[in-house]
Motif scaffolding. Structure first.
Motif, PDB file in Angstrom:
ATOM      1  N   ASP A   1       0.888  -0.969  -0.138  1.00 52.58           N
ATOM      2  CA  ASP A   1      -0.024  -0.104  -0.015  1.00 52.58           C
ATOM      3  C   ASP A   1       0.855   1.204  -0.067  1.00 52.58           C
ATOM      4  O   ASP A   1       0.696   2.310  -0.771  1.00 52.58           O
ATOM      5  CB  ASP A   1      -0.854  -0.110   1.286  1.00 52.58           C
ATOM      6  CG  ASP A   1      -2.001  -0.958   0.983  1.00 52.58           C
ATOM      7  OD1 ASP A   1      -2.280  -1.437   0.019  1.00 52.58           O
ATOM      8  OD2 ASP A   1      -2.760  -1.179   2.177  1.00 52.58           O
TER       9      ASP A   1
ATOM     10  N   VAL B   1       2.287   1.582  -3.568  1.00 49.82           N
ATOM     11  CA  VAL B   1       1.120   2.069  -4.425  1.00 49.82           C
ATOM     12  C   VAL B   1       0.807   3.520  -4.192  1.00 49.82           C
ATOM     13  O   VAL B   1       0.656   4.319  -5.427  1.00 49.82           O
ATOM     14  CB  VAL B   1       0.195   1.192  -4.364  1.00 49.82           C
ATOM     15  CG1 VAL B   1      -1.033   1.755  -5.143  1.00 49.82           C
ATOM     16  CG2 VAL B   1       0.535  -0.315  -4.862  1.00 49.82           C
TER      17      VAL B   1
ATOM     18  N   GLY C   1       2.102   4.733  -7.500  1.00 45.35           N
ATOM     19  CA  GLY C   1       0.942   4.532  -8.244  1.00 45.35           C
ATOM     20  C   GLY C   1       0.710   2.911  -8.600  1.00 45.35           C
ATOM     21  O   GLY C   1       1.804   1.969  -8.344  1.00 45.35           O
ATOM     22  N   GLN C   2      -0.406   2.464  -9.127  1.00 45.02           N
ATOM     23  CA  GLN C   2      -0.479   1.012  -9.525  1.00 45.02           C
ATOM     24  C   GLN C   2       0.431   0.499 -10.393  1.00 45.02           C
ATOM     25  O   GLN C   2       0.648  -0.843 -10.268  1.00 45.02           O
ATOM     26  CB  GLN C   2      -1.892   0.857 -10.192  1.00 45.02           C
ATOM     27  CG  GLN C   2      -2.961   1.256  -9.478  1.00 45.02           C
ATOM     28  CD  GLN C   2      -3.607  -0.122  -8.537  1.00 45.02           C
ATOM     29  OE1 GLN C   2      -3.269  -1.275  -9.025  1.00 45.02           O
ATOM     30  NE2 GLN C   2      -4.205  -0.010  -7.349  1.00 45.02           N
TER      31      GLN C   2
ATOM     32  N   LEU D   1       3.277  -2.325  -9.322  1.00 43.16           N
ATOM     33  CA  LEU D   1       2.707  -3.571  -9.070  1.00 43.16           C
ATOM     34  C   LEU D   1       2.751  -4.522 -10.538  1.00 43.16           C
ATOM     35  O   LEU D   1       2.165  -3.882 -11.532  1.00 43.16           O
ATOM     36  CB  LEU D   1       1.361  -3.671  -8.749  1.00 43.16           C
ATOM     37  CG  LEU D   1       0.801  -2.998  -7.318  1.00 43.16           C
ATOM     38  CD1 LEU D   1      -0.481  -3.307  -7.081  1.00 43.16           C
ATOM     39  CD2 LEU D   1       1.826  -3.620  -6.354  1.00 43.16           C
TER      40      LEU D   1
ATOM     41  N   PRO E   1      -1.636  -5.780 -11.225  1.00 48.26           N
ATOM     42  CA  PRO E   1      -2.422  -4.709 -10.806  1.00 48.26           C
ATOM     43  C   PRO E   1      -3.509  -5.157 -10.142  1.00 48.26           C
ATOM     44  O   PRO E   1      -4.228  -6.280 -10.159  1.00 48.26           O
ATOM     45  CB  PRO E   1      -2.798  -3.951 -11.965  1.00 48.26           C
ATOM     46  CG  PRO E   1      -2.017  -4.115 -13.009  1.00 48.26           C
ATOM     47  CD  PRO E   1      -1.237  -5.478 -12.770  1.00 48.26           C
ATOM     48  N   ARG E   2      -4.152  -4.295  -9.084  1.00 55.07           N
ATOM     49  CA  ARG E   2      -5.273  -4.817  -8.529  1.00 55.07           C
ATOM     50  C   ARG E   2      -6.542  -4.570  -9.280  1.00 55.07           C
ATOM     51  O   ARG E   2      -6.454  -3.917 -10.263  1.00 55.07           O
ATOM     52  CB  ARG E   2      -5.470  -4.042  -7.273  1.00 55.07           C
ATOM     53  CG  ARG E   2      -4.215  -4.339  -6.074  1.00 55.07           C
ATOM     54  CD  ARG E   2      -4.487  -2.996  -5.052  1.00 55.07           C
ATOM     55  NE  ARG E   2      -3.287  -3.359  -3.953  1.00 55.07           N
ATOM     56  CZ  ARG E   2      -2.899  -2.602  -3.330  1.00 55.07           C
ATOM     57  NH1 ARG E   2      -3.622  -1.387  -3.169  1.00 55.07           N
ATOM     58  NH2 ARG E   2      -2.016  -2.714  -2.334  1.00 55.07           N
TER      59      ARG E   2
ATOM     60  N   GLU F   1      -9.445  -3.232  -9.424  1.00 52.32           N
ATOM     61  CA  GLU F   1     -10.261  -2.068  -9.108  1.00 52.32           C
ATOM     62  C   GLU F   1     -10.757  -1.111 -10.413  1.00 52.32           C
ATOM     63  O   GLU F   1     -10.632  -1.659 -11.404  1.00 52.32           O
ATOM     64  CB  GLU F   1      -8.985  -0.936  -8.353  1.00 52.32           C
ATOM     65  CG  GLU F   1      -8.399  -1.488  -7.306  1.00 52.32           C
ATOM     66  CD  GLU F   1      -7.546  -0.541  -6.349  1.00 52.32           C
ATOM     67  OE1 GLU F   1      -7.297   0.219  -7.191  1.00 52.32           O
ATOM     68  OE2 GLU F   1      -7.396  -0.937  -5.229  1.00 52.32           O
TER      69      GLU F   1
ATOM     70  N   GLU G   1     -10.260   1.556 -11.532  1.00 47.01           N
ATOM     71  CA  GLU G   1      -9.118   2.209 -12.559  1.00 47.01           C
ATOM     72  C   GLU G   1      -8.526   1.231 -13.307  1.00 47.01           C
ATOM     73  O   GLU G   1      -8.144   1.701 -14.396  1.00 47.01           O
ATOM     74  CB  GLU G   1      -7.981   2.808 -11.733  1.00 47.01           C
ATOM     75  CG  GLU G   1      -8.614   4.052 -10.922  1.00 47.01           C
ATOM     76  CD  GLU G   1      -9.022   3.603  -9.720  1.00 47.01           C
ATOM     77  OE1 GLU G   1      -8.978   2.639  -9.193  1.00 47.01           O
ATOM     78  OE2 GLU G   1      -9.889   4.506  -8.951  1.00 47.01           O
ATOM     79  N   THR G   2      -8.460   0.052 -12.899  1.00 38.47           N
ATOM     80  CA  THR G   2      -7.841  -1.261 -14.008  1.00 38.47           C
ATOM     81  C   THR G   2      -8.894  -1.989 -14.489  1.00 38.47           C
ATOM     82  O   THR G   2      -8.353  -3.207 -14.907  1.00 38.47           O
ATOM     83  CB  THR G   2      -6.606  -1.816 -13.209  1.00 38.47           C
ATOM     84  OG1 THR G   2      -7.578  -2.653 -11.717  1.00 38.47           O
ATOM     85  CG2 THR G   2      -5.731  -0.996 -12.539  1.00 38.47           C
TER      86      THR G   2
ATOM     87  N   TRP H   1      -8.140  -5.413 -17.007  1.00 40.72           N
ATOM     88  CA  TRP H   1      -8.180  -6.808 -16.644  1.00 40.72           C
ATOM     89  C   TRP H   1      -9.257  -7.298 -17.593  1.00 40.72           C
ATOM     90  O   TRP H   1      -9.169  -8.771 -17.764  1.00 40.72           O
ATOM     91  CB  TRP H   1      -8.779  -6.869 -15.191  1.00 40.72           C
ATOM     92  CG  TRP H   1      -7.697  -6.894 -14.310  1.00 40.72           C
ATOM     93  CD1 TRP H   1      -7.403  -5.664 -13.362  1.00 40.72           C
ATOM     94  CD2 TRP H   1      -6.797  -7.953 -13.732  1.00 40.72           C
ATOM     95  NE1 TRP H   1      -6.447  -6.039 -12.743  1.00 40.72           N
ATOM     96  CE2 TRP H   1      -6.040  -7.324 -12.942  1.00 40.72           C
ATOM     97  CE3 TRP H   1      -6.691  -9.267 -14.263  1.00 40.72           C
ATOM     98  CZ2 TRP H   1      -4.943  -8.287 -12.390  1.00 40.72           C
ATOM     99  CZ3 TRP H   1      -5.866 -10.035 -13.699  1.00 40.72           C
ATOM    100  CH2 TRP H   1      -4.785  -9.557 -12.878  1.00 40.72           C
TER     101      TRP H   1
END
Length: 164
Positions: free
Chosen positions: A85, A88, A92-93, A96, A99-100, A102, A104-105, A109
């Protein structure tokens, strides 16, 4: 026989060679459990310079700084999720490698599965249209059958050219 020995020694060298890590000896933590946690975290973090390497594998100065930051946060008592955390929030994302999932992503995905599903549906519709077209053109109308019979009856002999 010589080729087999060369191939065997090459394969053994690949198996026996340790995985290359860019972690320097001065970065390694004295506590083996924390070091293992740091290595696990480092494998999931992207080098911002190399972009497709983890910070564990990258020799870039920024990757070294992030590795040291991870170890510093672990030494301070942060949990793995707190370290992630923190990074990030700082980078920012993009830091990673995975990426998680979420808002924004979401496109990142879902784009690949949506493209695959869309492509599959398109191929299925094209095949279906082609089959329907073949079924529709398979039979002759009564006019076409009569015209074909007339053409067959007036078939020129094999030596003559047909008029066009």
């Amino acid at each position: 026989m010589r080729r087999a020995l060369i191939l065997l020694s090459f394969v053994l060298a690949l198996i026996a060679a340790p995985i290359a890590h860019a972690v320097q000896p001065d970065e390694i933590m004295s506590d083996p459990a924390k070091e293992a946690r740091a290595r696990t975290l480092s494998r999931d973090l992207r080098c911002m310079v190399c972009q497709n390497q983890s910070i564990d594998d990258s020799e870039a100065p920024l990757a070294r700084d992030i590795r040291l930051l991870v170890r510093e946060r672990l030494a301070a008592g942060d949990s793995d999720s707190q370290v992630i955390d923190y990074l990030v929030a700082r980078y920012g994302q993009f830091v990673l490698l995975k990426p998680r999932f979420e808002r924004e992503t979401l496109l990142l995905w879902l784009l690949t599965p949506l493209l695959l599903i869309g492509g599959g549906i398109t191929l299925w519709l094209q095949a279906r249209r082609r089959n329907l077209r073949n079924v529709e053109t398979a039979g002759l109308t009564p006019d076409e059958e009569a015209r074909l019979a007339a053409l067959m009856a007036s078939d020129p002999s094999p030596g003559q050219a047909s008029p066009r």
